[in-house]
Enzyme design. Structure first.
Site, PDB file in Angstrom:
ATOM      1  N   LYS A  22       0.350  -1.130   0.118  1.00 43.55           N
ATOM      2  CA  LYS A  22      -0.319   0.111  -0.197  1.00 43.55           C
ATOM      3  C   LYS A  22       1.092   1.328   0.213  1.00 43.55           C
ATOM      4  O   LYS A  22       0.710   1.779  -0.071  1.00 43.55           O
ATOM      5  CB  LYS A  22      -1.156   0.072   1.019  1.00 43.55           C
ATOM      6  CG  LYS A  22      -1.047   0.904   1.711  1.00 43.55           C
ATOM      7  CD  LYS A  22      -2.209   1.236   2.680  1.00 43.55           C
ATOM      8  CE  LYS A  22      -1.785   2.031   3.763  1.00 43.55           C
ATOM      9  NZ  LYS A  22      -1.263   3.761   3.972  1.00 43.55           N
ATOM     10  N   ASN A  23       1.915   1.604   0.826  1.00 44.63           N
ATOM     11  CA  ASN A  23       2.707   2.128   1.452  1.00 44.63           C
ATOM     12  C   ASN A  23       3.805   2.941   0.246  1.00 44.63           C
ATOM     13  O   ASN A  23       3.318   4.088  -0.101  1.00 44.63           O
ATOM     14  CB  ASN A  23       3.704   2.456   2.153  1.00 44.63           C
ATOM     15  CG  ASN A  23       2.281   2.936   3.627  1.00 44.63           C
ATOM     16  OD1 ASN A  23       1.331   3.047   3.727  1.00 44.63           O
ATOM     17  ND2 ASN A  23       2.829   2.598   4.972  1.00 44.63           N
ATOM     18  N   ARG A  96      -3.957  10.939   4.469  1.00 49.73           N
ATOM     19  CA  ARG A  96      -3.128  11.721   3.743  1.00 49.73           C
ATOM     20  C   ARG A  96      -1.679  12.140   3.401  1.00 49.73           C
ATOM     21  O   ARG A  96      -1.645  13.139   2.572  1.00 49.73           O
ATOM     22  CB  ARG A  96      -2.463  10.942   5.514  1.00 49.73           C
ATOM     23  CG  ARG A  96      -2.587  11.526   6.672  1.00 49.73           C
ATOM     24  CD  ARG A  96      -2.122  11.458   7.781  1.00 49.73           C
ATOM     25  NE  ARG A  96      -0.554  12.230   7.797  1.00 49.73           N
ATOM     26  CZ  ARG A  96      -0.693  13.519   8.557  1.00 49.73           C
ATOM     27  NH1 ARG A  96      -1.486  14.318   8.382  1.00 49.73           N
ATOM     28  NH2 ARG A  96       0.036  14.033   7.572  1.00 49.73           N
ATOM     29  N   CYS A 120      -3.868  13.253  12.707  1.00 54.30           N
ATOM     30  CA  CYS A 120      -4.323  11.766  12.486  1.00 54.30           C
ATOM     31  C   CYS A 120      -4.223  11.587  14.374  1.00 54.30           C
ATOM     32  O   CYS A 120      -3.903  12.026  14.898  1.00 54.30           O
ATOM     33  CB  CYS A 120      -4.376  11.417  11.653  1.00 54.30           C
ATOM     34  SG  CYS A 120      -1.949  10.321  12.709  1.00 54.30           S
ATOM     35  N   ARG A 125       1.557  14.219  13.406  1.00 58.26           N
ATOM     36  CA  ARG A 125       1.575  14.562  11.444  1.00 58.26           C
ATOM     37  C   ARG A 125       1.897  15.678  11.101  1.00 58.26           C
ATOM     38  O   ARG A 125       0.880  16.276   9.955  1.00 58.26           O
ATOM     39  CB  ARG A 125       1.230  13.597  10.768  1.00 58.26           C
ATOM     40  CG  ARG A 125       1.443  12.109  11.528  1.00 58.26           C
ATOM     41  CD  ARG A 125       0.756  10.667  11.043  1.00 58.26           C
ATOM     42  NE  ARG A 125       1.139  10.301   9.694  1.00 58.26           N
ATOM     43  CZ  ARG A 125       0.522   9.442   9.266  1.00 58.26           C
ATOM     44  NH1 ARG A 125      -0.506   9.182   9.762  1.00 58.26           N
ATOM     45  NH2 ARG A 125       1.222   8.822   8.577  1.00 58.26           N
ATOM     46  N   ASP A 310       4.919   0.702  11.650  1.00 56.14           N
ATOM     47  CA  ASP A 310       3.971  -0.297  11.837  1.00 56.14           C
ATOM     48  C   ASP A 310       3.622  -1.062  12.153  1.00 56.14           C
ATOM     49  O   ASP A 310       2.067  -2.521  11.991  1.00 56.14           O
ATOM     50  CB  ASP A 310       3.844   0.309  10.059  1.00 56.14           C
ATOM     51  CG  ASP A 310       3.697   1.348   9.679  1.00 56.14           C
ATOM     52  OD1 ASP A 310       3.108   2.454  10.112  1.00 56.14           O
ATOM     53  OD2 ASP A 310       3.406   1.537   8.030  1.00 56.14           O
ATOM     54  N   ARG A 402      -8.614   0.049   4.935  1.00 54.45           N
ATOM     55  CA  ARG A 402      -7.649   1.298   4.555  1.00 54.45           C
ATOM     56  C   ARG A 402      -6.198   0.077   3.700  1.00 54.45           C
ATOM     57  O   ARG A 402      -5.931   0.695   3.018  1.00 54.45           O
ATOM     58  CB  ARG A 402      -7.067   1.901   5.048  1.00 54.45           C
ATOM     59  CG  ARG A 402      -8.489   2.780   5.661  1.00 54.45           C
ATOM     60  CD  ARG A 402      -7.609   4.116   6.670  1.00 54.45           C
ATOM     61  NE  ARG A 402      -6.911   4.568   5.862  1.00 54.45           N
ATOM     62  CZ  ARG A 402      -5.537   5.052   6.134  1.00 54.45           C
ATOM     63  NH1 ARG A 402      -5.667   4.924   8.136  1.00 54.45           N
ATOM     64  NH2 ARG A 402      -4.701   5.104   6.139  1.00 54.45           N
TER      65      ARG A 402
END
Ligand code: UD1
Length: 432
Positions: A22-23, A96, A120, A125, A310, A402
């Site tokens: 995803k990232n 974001r 968030c 952030r 994470d 997500r």
């Protein structure tokens, strides 16, 4: 809103294929704005976050075509023209990293108006480093009423950018903007996360000249134009790490495939230290545990190649039933222990003080109703639910959607008792 119900006690046995990261995918999607030709991304995960960004890119003038290809899901992004340089709050706040369209928009068209992402749950952030990098490249930045107005009518210029501390997003953003700048840009104290290298490979396939990603200095020689390319998204190391922890938690034997185990070495070493079996294979890793209780181990989150923030919540869930006390220090985000009180509802013994949590392992967790607070926290509750006695229900699982593709299916295929309970659709989601 949907919920997930887990009946604890089943071991996990089977194979879990790891999806594209995803990232990485969301930064690669933003890169499509840099060229008028199509960018084809293969090994794409299908997630709420990629959908949100797809919506924003469409609004900016891109055609976003999701297909099933030979190598799994793929997305073709094509922005022949940027029809609008405006990224509104309602789209940016949903995810974001949408903020990272700012750099490509300025680089390609010389102007943009992009909403600030806002706060968030895991911390403030800010995006000050992103803006500093774009200013160093010659963009004129003004902030009004929650929006960044950026202008570089004569184009961006190569520059020396030195970040005061490591930021993944700001490093990626600087790279995305500098590829079309006039001259050479050097990014010092760059983030070394594998997703940066993936972005470098994709940008270079598009005709950019980027070197050094994966180290702390990245050099970018600007080019006048980029062209279309095909790129396969790197496997998701956080998804891989999550299922590795899940297997260690539930016991049994799980093989993770289509993965790159060297990207989560810092986690695998901790799993071995705790007593789980770890066998590295050609395209992944096998994690096993047969009955015996794991030992508590300490950890501290660090930028890559250190232990990933994470994966901290998932590892904390694992430690709730280990033998002894584990100290977990979070150094990247200031408020990333929101899962601790939820794990305590399941019977975990955790105390949090500042950036450190102490987890004293208990023999047995008990199922309860819990609430997801952010993406990685939500999956830590699912992991705890795998061993909790009785049923655990996790609400607010839009967080989970997500970042985890077909989670119930992947865990269910290995024998976990996980089901989704459909609820009312969410009308106004606050995504971190
Ligand atoms: C990315 C990842 C996220 C991961 C994080 C750290 C994506 C979409 N998200 O987030 O999953 O947890 O890296 O590995 O890739 N900071 C500032 N000013 C800035 C930018 C960052 O103060 O301009 C701070 C942040 O608040 C945080 C720290 O720097 O405390 C690191 O954040 P950063 O590396 O930028 O994380 P993200 O790119 O947002």
């Amino acid at each position: 809103m949907d919920r997930i119900a887990i009946t604890g006690g089943a071991q996990l046995n089977g194979i879990i294929p790891v999806s594209g990261a995803k990232n990485s995918a969301i930064k690669l999607m933003a890169a499509s704005l840099l060229t008028s030709e199509p960018l084809r991304l293969t090994n794409m995960p299908r997630l709420a976050d990629t959908r949100f960004l797809g919506k924003l890119l469409t609004r900016l003038g891109a055609h976003v075509d999701e297909r099933e290809g030979l190598d799994g899901s793929e997305t073709v992004l094509h922005a022949p023209e940027i029809t609008s340089g405006f990224a509104p709050y309602e789209l940016v706040r949903q995810m974001r990293a949408s903020f990272n369209v700012l750099g490509p928009l300025i680089a390609r068209t010389g102007q943009a108006k992009v909403s600030l992402p806002g706060g968030c749950t895991i911390g403030a952030r800010p995006v000050d480093l992103h803006l500093q990098a774009l200013e160093a490249l010659g963009a004129k930045i003004d902030l009004h009423e929650g929006y960044v107005y950026a202008q570089a009518p004569r184009g961006l210029k190569g520059a020396e950018i030195t970040f005061p501390f490591v930021s993944v997003g700001a490093t990626e953003h600087a790279m995305l903007a500098a590829v079309l700048a006039d001259g050479v840009t050097r990014i010092h104290n760059a983030a070394c996360e594998p997703e940066l290298l993936d972005l470098q490979i994709c940008l270079n396939a598009m005709g950019a000249k980027v070197e050094g990603a994966g180290t702390s200095t990245i050099t970018i020689t600007g080019v006048a134009k980029l062209h279309g390319a095909t790129h396969s998204v790197i496997p998701d190391r956080i998804e891989m790490g999550t299922y590795a922890v899940a297997a260690a938690m539930a016991g049994g034997e799980v093989q993770l495939t289509r993965a790159r185990p060297e990207l989560i070495d810092s986690l695998l070493v901790k799993l071995e230290e705790a007593g789980a079996g770890v066998i590295r294979t050609e395209d992944g890793v096998i994690i096993k545990r047969n009955g015996h209780r794991l030992e508590a181990v300490d950890l501290e989150t660090q930028p890559y190649p250190g232990f990933a923030t994470d994966l901290q919540a998932q590892f904390m869930a694992l430690m709730t039933t280990a033998k002894g006390e584990s100290r977990i220090r979070e150094t990247i985000f200031e408020n990333r222990f929101m899962h601790a009180p939820e794990l305590m509802r399941l019977g975990a013994d955790i105390s949090v003080s500042g950036g450190e949590a102490r987890v004293r392992g208990v023999e047995q967790l008990e199922g309860a109703e819990v609430m997801a607070t952010d993406l990685r926290a939500s999956v830590s509750l699912v992991i705890a639910g795998l061993v909790a006695r009785g049923e655990t229900t996790v609400s607010r699982i839009y967080h989970l959607d997500r970042g985890f593709e077909r989670l119930e299916e992947k865990l269910g295929a290995c024998g976990a008792q996980v089901r989704r309970i459909k609820g009312e659709p969410e009308s106004d989601i606050d995504h971190d």
